[in-house]
Structures are given as structure tokens and as C-alpha cells.
Scaffold this motif. Structure first.
Motif, mmCIF file in Angstrom:
data_model
loop_
_atom_site.group_PDB
_atom_site.id
_atom_site.type_symbol
_atom_site.label_atom_id
_atom_site.label_comp_id
_atom_site.label_asym_id
_atom_site.label_seq_id
_atom_site.Cartn_x
_atom_site.Cartn_y
_atom_site.Cartn_z
ATOM 1 N N ASP A 2 37.416 48.937 39.392
ATOM 2 C CA ASP A 2 37.508 47.682 40.131
ATOM 3 C C ASP A 2 38.865 47.529 40.806
ATOM 4 O OD1 ASP A 2 37.749 45.775 37.023
ATOM 5 O OD2 ASP A 2 39.042 47.322 37.883
ATOM 6 N N GLY B 106 43.323 43.293 42.690
ATOM 7 C CA GLY B 106 42.082 43.640 42.008
ATOM 8 C C GLY B 106 42.114 43.301 40.525
ATOM 9 N N GLU C 100 36.339 40.734 46.336
ATOM 10 C CA GLU C 100 36.037 41.884 45.496
ATOM 11 C C GLU C 100 34.567 42.270 45.565
ATOM 12 O OE1 GLU C 100 37.526 40.738 41.715
ATOM 13 O OE2 GLU C 100 39.616 41.056 42.270
#
Length: 202
Positions: free
Chosen positions: A107, A43, A149
Motif C-alpha cells: 500500500d 501512503g 489511495e
């Protein structure tokens, strides 16, 4: 049974019997695939602070130390076990940064070009890729990282378990508390969404 799987099972058995060379060969066999797992699970948040190779090294060390507890229960067991070690290392690193008040939670996916980017990962290159192969592979991997993502957590996990860990739909279903058919449909929808995201970036 594929030659690759047969080799894995043979190496696991020999390693369990105390063959150090077989143990090293077993982990070397999956080293590059573990690197892919790290890149795709890390990530954006932790990539700002950590090198993927450091995560790979720590996961492999944990694997070597804990190999006596590993049991070969199904075809994809060893790679899936390594994947869980990767997740644990990433989670530990995330906890460290959170404790240091470096928030990356927005995130960080912990839980857990075009379609050719996926296919390229399913056919990992050999141990001695040419410079041009490395460049193409890294470009495809970066595209895939960014696209994954943008997927939901379930979609991302279905793609990773199927494409990277080589798990069957039955195994994916067990891991995600779904039936085999539900896991298959989830993967089909996830791959379609991933292709859509990749094509939108072209």
C-alpha cells in the motif's frame, strides 16, 4: 503573471544571487504545500512508521543543500522540484524499511465529504489558521488521503500534479509522457473518479 508566481520568481533570482533571507522566504512560502504533498504521497504503509513532519523536514533540508542545482524552467518548476525531493525521501525511507524486512509495498504509492475537499486544497489557508480551520482542513485531508489511495496510479498522479503542484496540463503531459490534451482528459476522468469515491464515503 500572478502575484504569487512573480514573488516566487523574484525570490528564486535573489536566492540565486546569494540572498539568504530570500532563500529562507522561498522555502517558507511552500512549506505548508510540501506538507500536503507528503501527507498525500506517504501512503498507509509508511504512515505506520513515519511522521509526515519528519519527511517534510528532510525534503526541505535536501532542497536547501541542493538549491544551487535548481533551475526555474517553467511556472511550476520550483514546487515540482520540491515534490520530487519529497518522492525521493519517501522512496529512501521505503527502501530502509524493505531492507529491514518490514514489507509496506502493498500500500505504498511511490510513483508516482465531496468535491469541496479538493477545492479546499487548491485554496490553502494562511499561515495562522484558527483551530477550527485546522480541524476542518485535517478532516478534509484525511478523507482525500483515503480516497486517493483507491485511485489508479495515473489518476492519483494527475490529481496531485494539477491540484497540489499547480502544474499546467502541458507540464503534466511532459511528466507523464502524454500529450497536453491526453493529460487534460486524464485529469478530468481522475477528478470524476475521485469525486465518486468521496461521495461513496458520505
Amino acid at each position: 503573471m500572478s502575484d504569487s508566481l512573480e514573488t516566487t520568481i523574484t525570490l528564486v533570482r535573489r536566492a540565486k544571487d546569494g540572498d539568504a533571507e530570500a532563500l529562507n522566504s522561498l522555502f517558507q512560502k511552500y512549506l505548508e504545500r510540501v506538507h500536503y504533498l507528503v501527507r498525500l504521497r506517504l501512503g498507509k504503509g509508511l504512515r505506520r512508521y513515519l511522521e509526515s513532519q519528519d519527511i517534510v523536514q528532510e525534503a526541505m533540508i535536501r532542497g536547501l543543500k541542493g538549491f544551487d542545482r535548481f533551475e526555474m524552467q517553467h511556472e511550476g518548476a520550483f514546487l515540482h522540484w520540491l515534490s520530487k525531493l519529497v518522492e525521493n525521501v519517501i522512496r529512501d525511507k521505503a527502501d530502509f524499511f524493505n531492507a529491514a524486512k518490514r514489507s509496506v509495498s502493498e500500500d505504498l504509492p511511490l510513483e508516482n465529504n465531496d468535491e469541496s475537499s479538493i477545492d479546499a486544497l487548491a485554496r490553502l489557508p494562511g499561515n495562522d489558521p484558527t483551530p477550527s480551520t485546522v480541524l476542518i482542513r485535517d478532516e478534509q485531508l484525511l478523507k482525500l488521503e483515503n480516497a486517493l489511495e483507491q485511485l489508479s496510479e495515473d489518476y492519483r498522479e494527475a490529481v496531485l500534479q494539477r491540484e497540489i503542484e499547480d502544474l499546467s496540463f502541458k507540464e503534466i503531459g511532459e511528466n507523464m509522457n502524454r500529450s497536453e490534451d491526453a493529460a487534460r482528459m486524464l485529469y478530468v476522468r481522475a477528478k470524476a473518479e475521485l469525486v465518486k469515491v468521496l461521495q461513496a464515503k458520505m
